[in-house]
Design a protein around this motif. Structure first.
Motif, PDB file in Angstrom:
ATOM      1  N   SER B 115       0.807  -1.233   0.000  1.00  0.00           N
ATOM      2  CA  SER B 115       0.000   0.000   0.000  1.00  0.00           C
ATOM      3  C   SER B 115       0.832   1.271   0.000  1.00  0.00           C
ATOM      4  O   SER B 115       0.464   2.240   0.618  1.00  0.00           O
ATOM      5  N   LEU B 127      -5.866  -0.014   0.059  1.00  0.00           N
ATOM      6  CA  LEU B 127      -6.725  -0.531   1.124  1.00  0.00           C
ATOM      7  C   LEU B 127      -7.354   0.641   1.871  1.00  0.00           C
ATOM      8  O   LEU B 127      -6.709   1.685   2.050  1.00  0.00           O
ATOM      9  N   TYR B 133      -2.650  -1.190   7.873  1.00  0.00           N
ATOM     10  CA  TYR B 133      -2.085  -2.416   7.324  1.00  0.00           C
ATOM     11  C   TYR B 133      -0.554  -2.375   7.392  1.00  0.00           C
ATOM     12  O   TYR B 133       0.090  -3.344   7.807  1.00  0.00           O
ATOM     13  N   VAL B 137       1.721  -5.152   9.257  1.00  0.00           N
ATOM     14  CA  VAL B 137       2.652  -6.125   8.650  1.00  0.00           C
ATOM     15  C   VAL B 137       4.099  -5.860   9.030  1.00  0.00           C
ATOM     16  O   VAL B 137       4.887  -6.792   9.142  1.00  0.00           O
TER      17      VAL B 137
END
Lengths: 372, 402
Positions: B115, B127, B133, B137
């Motif tokens: 992203s 997203l 996100y 991650v």
């Protein structure tokens, strides 16, 4: 409530560790990051230099003296030569004395440059280290033209020095000294005022005046604790009484008196004093011989002597026993790193692992000097 | 990415026969692969060369200059060398964990690129929880580093792994607070929406939106440095204290994985800072209209160039910091996080919220004021550097505390 028990961990720092400045081993007992104690374990670099002296002639031992402290080879040379001269009643010429002082002070500059640079590197700043190495190289060029070596300098001889100054040495040295002062200024701006640097060194590894004296610390480590003692001034030898210089002492400006920062600062200020001394030597140096006539095989009369001088790491002593033959009966070096190692055990309680690195670096221990 | 796919579908009749969703997914996967292979991987490699060259300049030496023109291909040579080296695993190490750890670090770092908005059209997946996100991650890296610290069966590695876990987990809080400030301002977690809420001109960036967001930028930047194990927060791999820490026992290819991830992370830190605070890919409207008149592909290209240029500027600053500052101690690091950055982060979030209530349209004067303040600081800085380089011959003055 029951008390939580944590397991103590024994960590071997060294013999090969990037920050022990040679082969030294520390047995570190830690509880996580916090140390309980760090016990120095020396002897990994022992080369029995002192024993070797008994098998070679007085002059033949001269090349071995460089190896006692490879960062202050000139001082070791001179210390040994002074011991033999004093025992054999040889008086080097005035010019030789000046040449020796020039060599020793240049050696002090490069040794301290490496000390402060590696201190910066050990607390994580890599760039300043290479800046000091750059200046070190410039002086190494001078040393090479003076005596032919770039690390294990071998210049002093019994009765004087081996060569006179090479052509244009003074003209080449003065700009280098200016440059050292300028780049020290740059180094100062990059490192000394840095907040992280001050936090890492200030108030860390504090050695009080009493401890420093009791543990027999010498040189910049002693002066860092606020003890105003310098052999060059307080027990004058060679031509130091004729020269003007100041003896910097720690002031505790970044925390407590005798912390790592004080020891660092003393070294920085000593570099400037050494530059000053070399300049004075160039002005006051008389013409004349650089070597007196000495028999090919020096045979000092039966007896013993202890001579000491202010090496870059402090008081360096040579104890010499002669049995009247052309070989020394016994030679012993008193070196400063060995005593500096002994205090680590005392100071290290409750420090963090990262502080131990700063402490070792600020004490400026050199492994071959510990073990010889 | 959807716009791009629509463009392609409109252009090629063949694509119209397939359901549009398949085309979307296909293009996403294709772009992801292209991004990883043609952008991220070479970028990480080239950064290694750039970093070494910049470091060398700062240290007054030359740096790698043998392989290729001015040593440019050094990263390929080093990569090849590392791949060909023997794969060493210590006899008493925990084999499977030891092997797996570098991949976790690698995956954590590279998944975040999904992203990163390179332009209004170039993002693998926009997203609606984009920044969230990325935060999630990249946390995988902690697991990887802790795992290799443990599996190496080496006390130094264990210390490094523990330090890393403590550091990264702690610094996620101030960095989260920094991000929250922007989320408040933009009203969205989506990376594209955050950029769209800003403008091309610097005074329209969130960085200069209000005093709190400016402080939040620095909090985010400092915490990102810590999360990426960059100096002055490189304590998990402090080479002078714990001998490279968590990667002491790693060699060859596996060692390369860590550094690959670290250099890719360099770009990631910069890209996040640029997206959140520095207007991302925004280009002036005039330029956009002019470019659209020539070719519909031109604006995304300009946006890409803008984004990468801004990110590279930040990357340079990070490298510069690394080769200037000493390393902090682990307790000082924690004190900085919990005693300073976290409380100030909360103040930033609250301050921004209050600011938005009091001045719903923002204050143009504040924006101009903050921008000029930043410019004046920069100018003063450059003048100081110039002055020191040209005329630095002052008497030595060792008074560090004054």
């Amino acid at each position: 409530m029951t008390e939580l028990k944590t397991q103590e961990m024994t960590l071997n720092m060294g013999p090969q560790h990037p920050s022990t400045h040679g082969v030294i081993r520390f047995i570190v007992k830690t509880d996580g990051e916090v140390m309980d104690v760090a016990i120095p374990d020396v002897g990994y670099l022992h080369r029995s230099i002192e024993k070797i002296s008994e098998g070679v002639t007085y002059n033949g031992f001269m090349p071995w003296t460089d190896r006692v402290d490879y960062l202050a080879a000139m001082n070791c040379n001179v210390a040994y030569a002074m011991a033999v001269e004093k025992l054999a009643g040889i008086q080097p010429t005035k010019r030789a004395e000046y040449l020796r002082v020039i060599a020793q002070e240049l050696n002090r500059i490069i040794s301290h440059l490496l000390a402060i640079g590696s201190l910066a590197m050990d607390v994580g700043a890599y760039t300043p280290f290479l800046h000091t190495l750059r200046e070190r190289e410039a002086i190494n060029d001078l040393m090479e033209s003076l005596c032919g070596q770039r690390l294990t300098y071998n210049y002093a001889r019994i009765g004087g020095v081996i060569y006179d100054l090479p052509d244009g040495f003074v003209e080449k040295t003065l700009p280098v000294l200016d440059r050292v002062e300028r780049s020290l200024n740059e180094f100062d701006r990059l490192v000394t005022g840095n907040k992280i640097f001050l936090k890492r060194l200030g108030g860390i590894g504090v050695i009080s005046r009493e401890e420093a004296i009791n543990y027999n610390l010498v040189g910049p480590n002693l002066r860092g604790s606020g003890v105003n003692w310098d052999l060059r001034r307080d027990e004058p030898y060679s031509v130091y009484p004729e020269l003007e210089f100041e003896v910097p002492v720690g002031t505790g400006e970044a925390g407590l008196l005798g912390d790592c920062f004080d020891r660092y600062m003393v070294r920085v200020k000593e570099i400037l004093q050494s530059c000053r001394l070399v300049r004075q030597c160039f002005e006051k140096m008389p013409a004349g011989d650089f070597m007196v006539k000495v028999p090919k095989k020096v045979r000092p009369p039966k007896g013993e002597i202890y001579v000491r001088l202010e090496s870059t790491r402090g008081d360096m002593g040579v104890y010499l026993v002669s049995d009247g033959s052309d070989k020394p009966y016994r030679v012993r070096f008193r070196t400063s790193s060995f005593t500096a190692m002994s205090i680590i055990d005392k100071v290290s309680h409750g420090m963090m692992i990262a502080d131990l690195i700063a402490l070792i670096a600020s004490l400026d221990v050199v492994a071959p000097e510990i073990d010889r | 990415m959807q716009n791009l796919a629509n463009l392609l579908i409109a252009k090629y009749a063949l694509l119209q026969t397939i359901p549009a969703e398949f085309v979307y997914v296909g293009i996403q996967i294709l772009f992801g692969l292209v991004l990883l292979l043609l952008f991220v991987a070479p970028f990480a490699g080239i950064t290694s060369w750039v970093e070494r060259r910049i470091a060398a300049r700062m240290m007054d030496r030359i740096g790698p200059n043998r392989v290729g023109p001015v040593g440019f291909l050094q990263w390929l040579a080093d990569g090849l060398k590392s791949i060909l080296k023997e794969d060493l695993i210590p006899a008493k190490a925990d084999g499977p964990l030891f092997r797996m750890a570098p991949y976790l670090v690698f995956t954590g770092m590279f998944s975040a690129f999904v992203s990163i908005p390179f332009s209004s059209a170039l993002i693998i997946a926009d997203l609606n929880v984009g920044i969230f996100y990325i935060l999630a991650v990249t946390s995988l890296v902690v697991v990887g580093i802790l795992m290799c610290g443990w599996a190496s069966n080496n006390k130094y590695s264990l210390l490094g792994g523990m330090r890393s876990a403590a550091q990264i987990v702690s610094y996620e809080i101030p960095s989260g607070l920094g991000i929250l400030t922007v989320v408040l301002l933009a009203g969205s977690l989506s990376m594209q929406e955050i950029i769209k809420a800003q403008g091309a001109a610097p005074w329209n960036w969130f960085l200069f939106n209000n005093p709190f967001s400016m402080i939040a930028f620095f909090i985010l930047f400092i915490s990102s440095l810590a999360e990426g194990n960059r100096t002055p927060f490189d304590i998990p791999e402090a080479e002078s204290e714990i001998v490279s820490g968590y990667n002491t026992e790693y060699s060859g290819m596996r060692f390369l994985f860590f550094f690959f991830a670290e250099w890719a992370n360099l770009y990631l830190i910069a890209a996040i800072a640029v997206t959140l605070f520095m207007g991302g890919w925004q280009i002036p409207q005039v330029l956009r209209h002019w470019a659209l008149g020539i070719n519909p592909w031109l604006p995304p290209l300009f946006e890409l160039i803008t984004f990468v240029a801004k990110s590279l500027a930040v990357v340079f600053v990070i490298i510069w910091i690394r080769w200037t500052l000493p390393r902090v101690r682990v307790d000082q690091l924690m004190a900085l996080c919990w005693k300073y950055l976290t409380p100030i982060g909360f103040v930033c979030v609250l301050g921004t919220a209050v600011w938005m209530v009091l001045l719903p349209q923002g204050s143009l004067f504040t924006r101009y004021f903050l921008l000029s303040l930043a410019l004046v600081t920069l100018l003063y800085f450059f003048w100081r550097v110039y002055y020191q380089l040209r005329y630095s011959n002052v008497a030595l003055d060792f008074r560090p505390l004054l």
